[in-house]
Design a protein around this motif. Sequence first.
Motif, PDB file in Angstrom:
ATOM      1  N   ASN A 263       0.830  -1.206   0.000  1.00 19.37           N
ATOM      2  CA  ASN A 263       0.000   0.000   0.000  1.00 19.37           C
ATOM      3  C   ASN A 263       0.860   1.250   0.000  1.00 19.37           C
ATOM      4  OD1 ASN A 263      -2.303  -1.594   0.075  1.00 19.37           O
ATOM      5  ND2 ASN A 263      -2.419  -1.541   2.323  1.00 19.37           N
ATOM      6  N   GLU A 264       1.899   1.243   0.830  1.00 20.24           N
ATOM      7  CA  GLU A 264       2.790   2.404   0.873  1.00 20.24           C
ATOM      8  C   GLU A 264       3.471   2.624  -0.483  1.00 20.24           C
ATOM      9  OE1 GLU A 264       4.540   5.705   2.564  1.00 20.24           O
ATOM     10  OE2 GLU A 264       2.960   4.392   3.401  1.00 20.24           O
ATOM     11  N   ARG A 265       3.847   1.531  -1.144  1.00 13.11           N
ATOM     12  CA  ARG A 265       4.492   1.665  -2.450  1.00 13.11           C
ATOM     13  C   ARG A 265       3.526   2.210  -3.500  1.00 13.11           C
ATOM     14  NH1 ARG A 265       6.056  -3.054  -2.714  1.00 13.11           N
ATOM     15  NH2 ARG A 265       4.531  -3.968  -4.169  1.00 13.11           N
ATOM     16  N   TYR A 266       2.271   1.746  -3.490  1.00  9.77           N
ATOM     17  CA  TYR A 266       1.272   2.261  -4.431  1.00  9.77           C
ATOM     18  C   TYR A 266       1.075   3.765  -4.254  1.00  9.77           C
ATOM     19  CZ  TYR A 266      -0.088  -2.520  -5.630  1.00  9.77           C
ATOM     20  OH  TYR A 266      -0.110  -3.807  -6.062  1.00  9.77           O
ATOM     21  N   LEU A 267       0.940   4.195  -2.991  1.00  8.58           N
ATOM     22  CA  LEU A 267       0.731   5.620  -2.726  1.00  8.58           C
ATOM     23  C   LEU A 267       1.947   6.438  -3.145  1.00  8.58           C
ATOM     24  CD1 LEU A 267      -1.045   5.465   0.763  1.00  8.58           C
ATOM     25  CD2 LEU A 267      -2.094   5.801  -1.479  1.00  8.58           C
ATOM     26  N   GLN A 268       3.138   5.916  -2.827  1.00  6.48           N
ATOM     27  CA  GLN A 268       4.350   6.645  -3.206  1.00  6.48           C
ATOM     28  C   GLN A 268       4.500   6.743  -4.720  1.00  6.48           C
ATOM     29  OE1 GLN A 268       7.608   4.719  -1.223  1.00  6.48           O
ATOM     30  NE2 GLN A 268       7.060   5.508   0.822  1.00  6.48           N
TER      31      GLN A 268
ATOM     32  N   ALA B 159      -3.164  -2.867 -13.412  1.00  4.57           N
ATOM     33  CA  ALA B 159      -2.545  -4.156 -13.059  1.00  4.57           C
ATOM     34  C   ALA B 159      -3.160  -4.763 -11.795  1.00  4.57           C
ATOM     35  CB  ALA B 159      -1.048  -3.980 -12.868  1.00  4.57           C
ATOM     36  N   HIS B 160      -3.845  -3.921 -11.001  1.00  2.00           N
ATOM     37  CA  HIS B 160      -4.442  -4.393  -9.758  1.00  2.00           C
ATOM     38  C   HIS B 160      -5.882  -3.887  -9.692  1.00  2.00           C
ATOM     39  CE1 HIS B 160      -0.471  -5.626  -8.281  1.00  2.00           C
ATOM     40  NE2 HIS B 160      -0.038  -4.501  -8.803  1.00  2.00           N
ATOM     41  N   PRO B 161      -6.786  -4.518 -10.425  1.00  2.00           N
ATOM     42  CA  PRO B 161      -8.164  -4.021 -10.475  1.00  2.00           C
ATOM     43  C   PRO B 161      -8.881  -4.091  -9.133  1.00  2.00           C
ATOM     44  CG  PRO B 161      -7.988  -6.183 -11.521  1.00  2.00           C
ATOM     45  CD  PRO B 161      -6.587  -5.731 -11.238  1.00  2.00           C
ATOM     46  N   SER B 162      -8.430  -4.957  -8.250  1.00  2.84           N
ATOM     47  CA  SER B 162      -9.089  -5.080  -6.950  1.00  2.84           C
ATOM     48  C   SER B 162      -8.636  -4.019  -5.966  1.00  2.84           C
ATOM     49  CB  SER B 162      -8.832  -6.470  -6.371  1.00  2.84           C
ATOM     50  OG  SER B 162      -7.435  -6.686  -6.228  1.00  2.84           O
ATOM     51  N   ILE B 163      -7.578  -3.285  -6.304  1.00  2.00           N
ATOM     52  CA  ILE B 163      -7.065  -2.247  -5.408  1.00  2.00           C
ATOM     53  C   ILE B 163      -7.395  -0.887  -6.027  1.00  2.00           C
ATOM     54  CG2 ILE B 163      -5.004  -1.282  -4.330  1.00  2.00           C
ATOM     55  CD1 ILE B 163      -3.757  -4.026  -4.441  1.00  2.00           C
ATOM     56  N   ARG B 164      -8.158  -0.086  -5.304  1.00  4.63           N
ATOM     57  CA  ARG B 164      -8.606   1.215  -5.813  1.00  4.63           C
ATOM     58  C   ARG B 164      -7.803   2.323  -5.147  1.00  4.63           C
ATOM     59  NH1 ARG B 164     -14.534   3.975  -4.937  1.00  4.63           N
ATOM     60  NH2 ARG B 164     -14.287   5.690  -6.441  1.00  4.63           N
ATOM     61  N   VAL B 165      -7.108   3.129  -5.974  1.00  4.55           N
ATOM     62  CA  VAL B 165      -6.297   4.240  -5.476  1.00  4.55           C
ATOM     63  C   VAL B 165      -6.943   5.545  -5.954  1.00  4.55           C
ATOM     64  CG1 VAL B 165      -4.038   5.329  -5.426  1.00  4.55           C
ATOM     65  CG2 VAL B 165      -4.216   2.843  -5.541  1.00  4.55           C
TER      66      VAL B 165
ATOM     67  N   VAL C 209      -4.679   6.833   3.900  1.00  3.47           N
ATOM     68  CA  VAL C 209      -4.569   8.133   3.229  1.00  3.47           C
ATOM     69  C   VAL C 209      -3.173   8.701   3.417  1.00  3.47           C
ATOM     70  CG1 VAL C 209      -7.028   8.608   3.484  1.00  3.47           C
ATOM     71  CG2 VAL C 209      -5.439   9.333   5.271  1.00  3.47           C
ATOM     72  N   SER C 210      -2.830   9.594   2.483  1.00  8.36           N
ATOM     73  CA  SER C 210      -1.515  10.251   2.516  1.00  8.36           C
ATOM     74  C   SER C 210      -1.647  11.638   1.924  1.00  8.36           C
ATOM     75  CB  SER C 210      -0.484   9.420   1.737  1.00  8.36           C
ATOM     76  OG  SER C 210       0.744  10.107   1.661  1.00  8.36           O
TER      77      SER C 210
END
Length: 381
Positions: free
Chosen positions: A51-56, A86-92, A137-138
């Motif tokens: 999660n931290e990598r996706y946000l960064q 690439a990650h449809p189940s993860i919503r950013v 959140v970030s």
Amino acid sequence: MFWNNPASRQRGARSLAVRLSWWYGACSLCLVSIVTGFLYWALLRNFDQQNERYLQEKVAILRTLLRESGDRESTIEWEVEEELAAHPSIRVLSRVLSADGAVLYQATGMGAELSAQTIAKNSGGEVRSETGQLYRVSSSTAQNNSGSKRYRIQTAINLGYQKDLLERYRDQLWVALALGFLFSMLIGHSIAHRGIRPVKEMADAVQRIRPDTLDERIQVHNPPAELAALSDAFNQTLSRLQSAFNRLSEFSSDIAHELRTPVNNIRGELEVALARARSNAQYREAIGSALEESLRISRLIDSLLFLARAEHPETGVLREQLNLESELSKLIEFYGAAASEHGVRLEAAIQKDLSAKLDRQLFQRAIGNLMENALRYTPSG
């Protein structure tokens, strides 16, 4: 009493196999719990890092686009609306604010889920959205190349999929632990039964041993080293018991035979004396013969007592300081008459005033036995 009854103790005692099964199952459960707990912690940590990598990554992309925002507004808008394919189940979700807090770019539906104030207050943490969804959140800052414009980038990643996955994992983990515990109990019970089978065989062999079957021995097929030593020790004990029992039986038989003769002699003498009137001399002769046989019985009884004391030398031993010259003189005087009848002379060559701490009766018995044997087997003269 009830507590001294072996059968009662056996009914009240828990089986060794059951105890071993419980211990085996408990140890297996602890081991599996530690392993699965570590895997759960590793999975949770991996999700956090992901999660931290996706946000960064999202912040880095938006920061790069805002640095060159002169002709990239459409690209920024597309990036804000884009969700990781690439990650449809993860919503950013992403939002770009100006320095005064005005919304410049915002993902569709983000305003209804998370306000700018909510993200600003909980940056780096987890919050619940207006619809009840859990987000991480970030909030970070950015500026263009010239530094004339400043921006605030807000990002949020939906944790619903991960939480559902972890919840399913926990449910399956509890099921796996329960099945693992039951399976380990069954395996442990089987192993324990196989392990204590030699003990059961030893117990059955011991129960078959009776006073008339002391020749039996414990024979266990392929026993462990510890039980082999135990069975050998028990077999050696049985051998000693059998030897002592045989000696006791032979001794009892010999004593019964020895006692039968003087008792029959006394009975015969008295029956003859009482059959008709006799003279005083004849009565004295009968009484003297009975007395002689009584002395013989007395010596046999003394022998019995001596053997009983010899089997337990720690009981009844009364040591005292004896003058050996005096004691031997008394014994020579006692056996002097018998020695004269056999034509044998008794002498004692001993240091004067020699003393020792001994049991008087045992000492007299030992020396007396030597003298009786000497008188019995030494030729006359």
